[in-house]
Design a protein around this motif. Sequence first.
Motif, PDB file in Angstrom:
ATOM      1  N   ARG A  80       0.869  -1.200   0.000  1.00  0.00           N
ATOM      2  CA  ARG A  80       0.000   0.000   0.000  1.00  0.00           C
ATOM      3  C   ARG A  80       0.897   1.238   0.000  1.00  0.00           C
ATOM      4  NH1 ARG A  80      -2.150  -0.980   5.709  1.00  0.00           N
ATOM      5  NH2 ARG A  80       0.073  -1.396   5.827  1.00  0.00           N
TER       6      ARG A  80
ATOM      7  N   ILE B  23      -5.812   1.699  -8.028  1.00  0.00           N
ATOM      8  CA  ILE B  23      -5.276   3.038  -7.786  1.00  0.00           C
ATOM      9  C   ILE B  23      -6.441   4.017  -7.614  1.00  0.00           C
ATOM     10  CG2 ILE B  23      -5.060   3.590 -10.248  1.00  0.00           C
ATOM     11  CD1 ILE B  23      -2.394   4.894  -9.588  1.00  0.00           C
ATOM     12  N   GLU B  24      -6.255   4.929  -6.683  1.00  0.00           N
ATOM     13  CA  GLU B  24      -7.317   5.879  -6.376  1.00  0.00           C
ATOM     14  C   GLU B  24      -6.684   7.274  -6.313  1.00  0.00           C
ATOM     15  OE1 GLU B  24     -10.600   6.421  -2.777  1.00  0.00           O
ATOM     16  OE2 GLU B  24      -9.040   4.911  -2.641  1.00  0.00           O
TER      17      GLU B  24
ATOM     18  N   ARG C 133      -7.492  10.647 -12.803  1.00  0.00           N
ATOM     19  CA  ARG C 133      -8.576   9.642 -12.768  1.00  0.00           C
ATOM     20  C   ARG C 133      -8.910   9.150 -14.162  1.00  0.00           C
ATOM     21  NH1 ARG C 133     -12.176  12.977  -8.464  1.00  0.00           N
ATOM     22  NH2 ARG C 133     -11.299  12.088  -6.566  1.00  0.00           N
TER      23      ARG C 133
ATOM     24  N   LYS D 146      -2.543  -1.490  -3.122  1.00  0.00           N
ATOM     25  CA  LYS D 146      -3.376  -0.295  -3.183  1.00  0.00           C
ATOM     26  C   LYS D 146      -2.468   0.931  -3.266  1.00  0.00           C
ATOM     27  CE  LYS D 146      -6.781   2.401  -0.770  1.00  0.00           C
ATOM     28  NZ  LYS D 146      -7.635   2.594   0.353  1.00  0.00           N
TER      29      LYS D 146
ATOM     30  N   GLY E  97      -6.583   6.573 -15.077  1.00  0.00           N
ATOM     31  CA  GLY E  97      -6.847   5.379 -14.265  1.00  0.00           C
ATOM     32  C   GLY E  97      -5.610   4.570 -13.936  1.00  0.00           C
TER      33      GLY E  97
ATOM     34  N   SER F 241       2.419   7.781  -9.427  1.00  0.00           N
ATOM     35  CA  SER F 241       1.507   6.887  -8.695  1.00  0.00           C
ATOM     36  C   SER F 241       1.309   5.616  -9.525  1.00  0.00           C
ATOM     37  CB  SER F 241       0.142   7.539  -8.475  1.00  0.00           C
ATOM     38  OG  SER F 241       0.237   8.885  -8.132  1.00  0.00           O
TER      39      SER F 241
ATOM     40  N   VAL G  95      -2.685   5.219  -3.553  1.00  0.00           N
ATOM     41  CA  VAL G  95      -3.511   6.421  -3.528  1.00  0.00           C
ATOM     42  C   VAL G  95      -2.620   7.609  -3.891  1.00  0.00           C
ATOM     43  CG1 VAL G  95      -5.020   7.909  -2.147  1.00  0.00           C
ATOM     44  CG2 VAL G  95      -4.970   5.434  -1.705  1.00  0.00           C
TER      45      VAL G  95
ATOM     46  N   LEU H 190      -7.358  11.296  -5.073  1.00  0.00           N
ATOM     47  CA  LEU H 190      -8.215  12.114  -4.228  1.00  0.00           C
ATOM     48  C   LEU H 190      -7.723  13.553  -4.181  1.00  0.00           C
ATOM     49  CD1 LEU H 190      -8.310   9.792  -1.060  1.00  0.00           C
ATOM     50  CD2 LEU H 190     -10.062   9.971  -2.847  1.00  0.00           C
TER      51      LEU H 190
END
Length: 246
Positions: free
Chosen positions: A26, A72-73, A65, A50, A68, A38, A52, A75
């Motif tokens: 993570r 992966i996220e 985003r 994971k 993508g 990222s 972020v 924020l």
Amino acid sequence: MARDRAFSHSIDARIIALLRAHSGGRYLDVGCGTGDHSRSVAEIAGAAGKVVGIDTDSAAIALARQQGGPAIEFLVADAHRLCFPDGSFDGCRAERLLQHVDDTFQVVAEMARITVAGGAVAVCEPDWGTAVIHGGDPDLSRAVLHAWGSSLRHGFVGRALPALFRQAGLVDVAVEPFTAFTTLHGYRSVRGQQEWDLSVGAGIAKNAGAVSAAAAEKWLDQLDAAVRQGSFFMALTCFLVKGRKV
Ligand SMILES: C[S@@+](CC[C@H](N)C(=O)[O-])C[C@H]1O[C@@H](n2cnc3c(N)ncnc32)[C@H](O)[C@@H]1O
């Protein structure tokens, strides 16, 4: 600063190694921009892991985003107040972020807080005090480079990273310098792209009152002449610093 692709990749790969990124891990990328780095670490973390990426720039996050990536996220969040519990990540990275933030210590402390005990924090920042130019009057070059670095909130943060890491309680602090440079070709190709655009630096120095308008013009003419003669050179060092959370 110019981001030569090979230079950027070498820092990226080294950060991945320092974080000991692995499948299922993570990782948090702070100040991720459009998320290129990222995605690099997400490739290693894989579907079981994971990643972020956070950034205050909502337009950059929207682009991140769109592109993508697996597990992966992205924020919109502020590095000064990371919205994660203590020890949420196996490793935390940031690149060219601290030069822009309000409080460099608070950001490093937050990165340390959200990293699990035994995990690594890695930050890479330029230090404009390391910038050198050959081809213009040395006093004018010094004045422009100093004004350019001073125009950033923390343009000289590179040298402070080891102290910030120790202050945040990180141990096994290690430093690796990465020097970007450009010669005739780089200067020509980057000048029109607003990257290491020396006319931008000259404008900043002029507006800050560090050099006169005439001196700024003279300096740029000198650099153009140096480019024509093949004697132009510019370099800037970035410091990659890693620490371990205890
Ligand atoms: C020079 S860009 C670097 C982006 C990316 N890390 C890279 O190396 O390509 C700096 C980024 O830091 C972000 N940033 C600045 N202040 C921030 C803060 N307080 N919290 C989160 N992100 C911030 C900016 O929006 C920008 O995307």
